[in-house]
Design a protein around this motif. Structure first.
Motif, PDB file in Angstrom:
ATOM      1  N   ARG A   1      25.690  25.773  29.203  1.00  0.00           N
ATOM      2  CA  ARG A   1      26.086  27.182  29.159  1.00  0.00           C
ATOM      3  C   ARG A   1      25.144  27.967  28.244  1.00  0.00           C
ATOM      4  NH1 ARG A   1      30.136  30.317  31.776  1.00  0.00           N
ATOM      5  NH2 ARG A   1      30.336  32.176  30.542  1.00  0.00           N
ATOM      6  N   GLY A   2      24.724  27.338  27.158  1.00  0.00           N
ATOM      7  CA  GLY A   2      23.763  27.978  26.259  1.00  0.00           C
ATOM      8  C   GLY A   2      22.441  28.254  26.951  1.00  0.00           C
ATOM      9  N   ILE A   3      21.954  27.285  27.699  1.00  0.00           N
ATOM     10  CA  ILE A   3      20.707  27.472  28.441  1.00  0.00           C
ATOM     11  C   ILE A   3      20.865  28.600  29.450  1.00  0.00           C
ATOM     12  CG2 ILE A   3      19.192  26.405  30.175  1.00  0.00           C
ATOM     13  CD1 ILE A   3      19.502  23.802  28.578  1.00  0.00           C
ATOM     14  N   LEU A   4      22.003  28.611  30.146  1.00  0.00           N
ATOM     15  CA  LEU A   4      22.243  29.682  31.113  1.00  0.00           C
ATOM     16  C   LEU A   4      22.303  31.053  30.447  1.00  0.00           C
ATOM     17  CD1 LEU A   4      24.841  28.111  33.553  1.00  0.00           C
ATOM     18  CD2 LEU A   4      22.442  28.614  33.997  1.00  0.00           C
TER      19      LEU A   4
ATOM     20  N   LEU B   1      14.145  27.033  33.963  1.00  0.00           N
ATOM     21  CA  LEU B   1      15.571  26.719  33.883  1.00  0.00           C
ATOM     22  C   LEU B   1      15.856  25.239  34.128  1.00  0.00           C
ATOM     23  CD1 LEU B   1      18.479  27.751  33.530  1.00  0.00           C
ATOM     24  CD2 LEU B   1      18.486  28.248  35.976  1.00  0.00           C
ATOM     25  N   ALA B   2      15.378  24.696  35.213  1.00  0.00           N
ATOM     26  CA  ALA B   2      15.667  23.293  35.549  1.00  0.00           C
ATOM     27  C   ALA B   2      15.085  22.336  34.515  1.00  0.00           C
ATOM     28  CB  ALA B   2      15.145  22.961  36.941  1.00  0.00           C
ATOM     29  N   SER B   3      13.855  22.569  34.092  1.00  0.00           N
ATOM     30  CA  SER B   3      13.240  21.641  33.129  1.00  0.00           C
ATOM     31  C   SER B   3      13.939  21.712  31.773  1.00  0.00           C
ATOM     32  CB  SER B   3      11.736  21.900  32.988  1.00  0.00           C
ATOM     33  OG  SER B   3      11.489  23.164  32.420  1.00  0.00           O
ATOM     34  N   GLN B   4      14.353  22.892  31.351  1.00  0.00           N
ATOM     35  CA  GLN B   4      15.074  23.008  30.081  1.00  0.00           C
ATOM     36  C   GLN B   4      16.447  22.340  30.166  1.00  0.00           C
ATOM     37  OE1 GLN B   4      14.066  23.943  27.130  1.00  0.00           O
ATOM     38  NE2 GLN B   4      12.032  24.474  27.851  1.00  0.00           N
ATOM     39  N   ALA B   5      17.094  22.467  31.309  1.00  0.00           N
ATOM     40  CA  ALA B   5      18.393  21.805  31.495  1.00  0.00           C
ATOM     41  C   ALA B   5      18.227  20.283  31.441  1.00  0.00           C
ATOM     42  CB  ALA B   5      19.019  22.234  32.814  1.00  0.00           C
ATOM     43  N   ARG B   6      17.180  19.770  32.080  1.00  0.00           N
ATOM     44  CA  ARG B   6      16.927  18.321  32.030  1.00  0.00           C
ATOM     45  C   ARG B   6      16.649  17.860  30.605  1.00  0.00           C
ATOM     46  NH1 ARG B   6      14.491  19.268  36.940  1.00  0.00           N
ATOM     47  NH2 ARG B   6      12.470  19.621  35.993  1.00  0.00           N
ATOM     48  N   GLU B   7      15.836  18.611  29.872  1.00  0.00           N
ATOM     49  CA  GLU B   7      15.505  18.234  28.496  1.00  0.00           C
ATOM     50  C   GLU B   7      16.742  18.244  27.606  1.00  0.00           C
ATOM     51  OE1 GLU B   7      12.648  16.929  27.230  1.00  0.00           O
ATOM     52  OE2 GLU B   7      12.139  16.881  29.369  1.00  0.00           O
ATOM     53  N   MET B   8      17.601  19.229  27.800  1.00  0.00           N
ATOM     54  CA  MET B   8      18.839  19.303  27.030  1.00  0.00           C
ATOM     55  C   MET B   8      19.703  18.087  27.317  1.00  0.00           C
ATOM     56  SD  MET B   8      22.307  19.949  27.794  1.00  0.00           S
ATOM     57  CE  MET B   8      22.136  20.738  29.366  1.00  0.00           C
ATOM     58  N   ALA B   9      19.869  17.746  28.583  1.00  0.00           N
ATOM     59  CA  ALA B   9      20.700  16.596  28.954  1.00  0.00           C
ATOM     60  C   ALA B   9      20.094  15.300  28.401  1.00  0.00           C
ATOM     61  CB  ALA B   9      20.841  16.516  30.475  1.00  0.00           C
ATOM     62  N   LYS B  10      18.784  15.159  28.505  1.00  0.00           N
ATOM     63  CA  LYS B  10      18.120  13.964  27.957  1.00  0.00           C
ATOM     64  C   LYS B  10      18.374  13.843  26.463  1.00  0.00           C
ATOM     65  CE  LYS B  10      14.051  14.218  30.720  1.00  0.00           C
ATOM     66  NZ  LYS B  10      12.586  14.188  30.712  1.00  0.00           N
ATOM     67  N   THR B  11      18.245  14.950  25.756  1.00  0.00           N
ATOM     68  CA  THR B  11      18.437  14.932  24.308  1.00  0.00           C
ATOM     69  C   THR B  11      19.844  14.485  23.944  1.00  0.00           C
ATOM     70  OG1 THR B  11      16.797  16.681  24.020  1.00  0.00           O
ATOM     71  CG2 THR B  11      18.350  16.355  22.221  1.00  0.00           C
ATOM     72  N   LEU B  12      20.843  15.024  24.619  1.00  0.00           N
ATOM     73  CA  LEU B  12      22.223  14.614  24.330  1.00  0.00           C
ATOM     74  C   LEU B  12      22.465  13.162  24.721  1.00  0.00           C
ATOM     75  CD1 LEU B  12      24.225  17.798  25.354  1.00  0.00           C
ATOM     76  CD2 LEU B  12      23.920  16.866  23.062  1.00  0.00           C
ATOM     77  N   LEU B  13      21.933  12.737  25.845  1.00  0.00           N
ATOM     78  CA  LEU B  13      22.121  11.361  26.294  1.00  0.00           C
ATOM     79  C   LEU B  13      21.443  10.361  25.358  1.00  0.00           C
ATOM     80  CD1 LEU B  13      21.759  11.902  30.112  1.00  0.00           C
ATOM     81  CD2 LEU B  13      23.778  10.975  28.950  1.00  0.00           C
ATOM     82  N   LEU B  14      20.318  10.761  24.771  1.00  0.00           N
ATOM     83  CA  LEU B  14      19.620   9.855  23.852  1.00  0.00           C
ATOM     84  C   LEU B  14      20.462   9.477  22.637  1.00  0.00           C
ATOM     85  CD1 LEU B  14      15.946  11.168  23.853  1.00  0.00           C
ATOM     86  CD2 LEU B  14      16.741   8.892  24.532  1.00  0.00           C
TER      87      LEU B  14
END
Length: 92
Positions: A60-63, A76-89
């Motif tokens: 939601r923050g990225i959006l 948008l898509a690449s930032q969303a992927r990076e955010m998800a990767k960071t949290l998953l790490l």
């Protein structure tokens, strides 16, 4: 301004009663995570409990940055992927 940004701006405005955006988004992230494939060890259960909501907040923050025009459409898509990767790490 693209229609999607107009809609996102409208969704983000306060109304007379609380919405269900967080609950809906959290449910969608839970479905996306599924059984937690790739998550291992003792942290897997905790990840499946807390990651969906954290991913919902972060996405939601990225959006919101995209809606405000501070994030280009092509980012948008690449930032969303990076955010998800960071949290998953944090649980990998």
């Amino acid at each position: 301004m693209p229609v999607t940004r107009i809609v996102m701006g409208w969704i983000g405005t306060a109304g007379p009663s609380p919405g269900k955006v967080l609950a809906h988004s959290t449910t969608l992230w839970s479905l996306a995570l599924g059984p937690g494939e790739g998550l291992t060890g003792a942290g897997k259960e905790k990840a499946l409990r807390c990651l969906p909501e954290q991913l919902a907040f972060a996405f939601r923050g990225i959006l919101s940055f995209w809606t405000a025009g501070e994030l280009r459409d092509e980012e948008l898509a690449s930032q969303a992927r990076e955010m998800a990767k960071t949290l998953l790490l944090g649980f990998a």
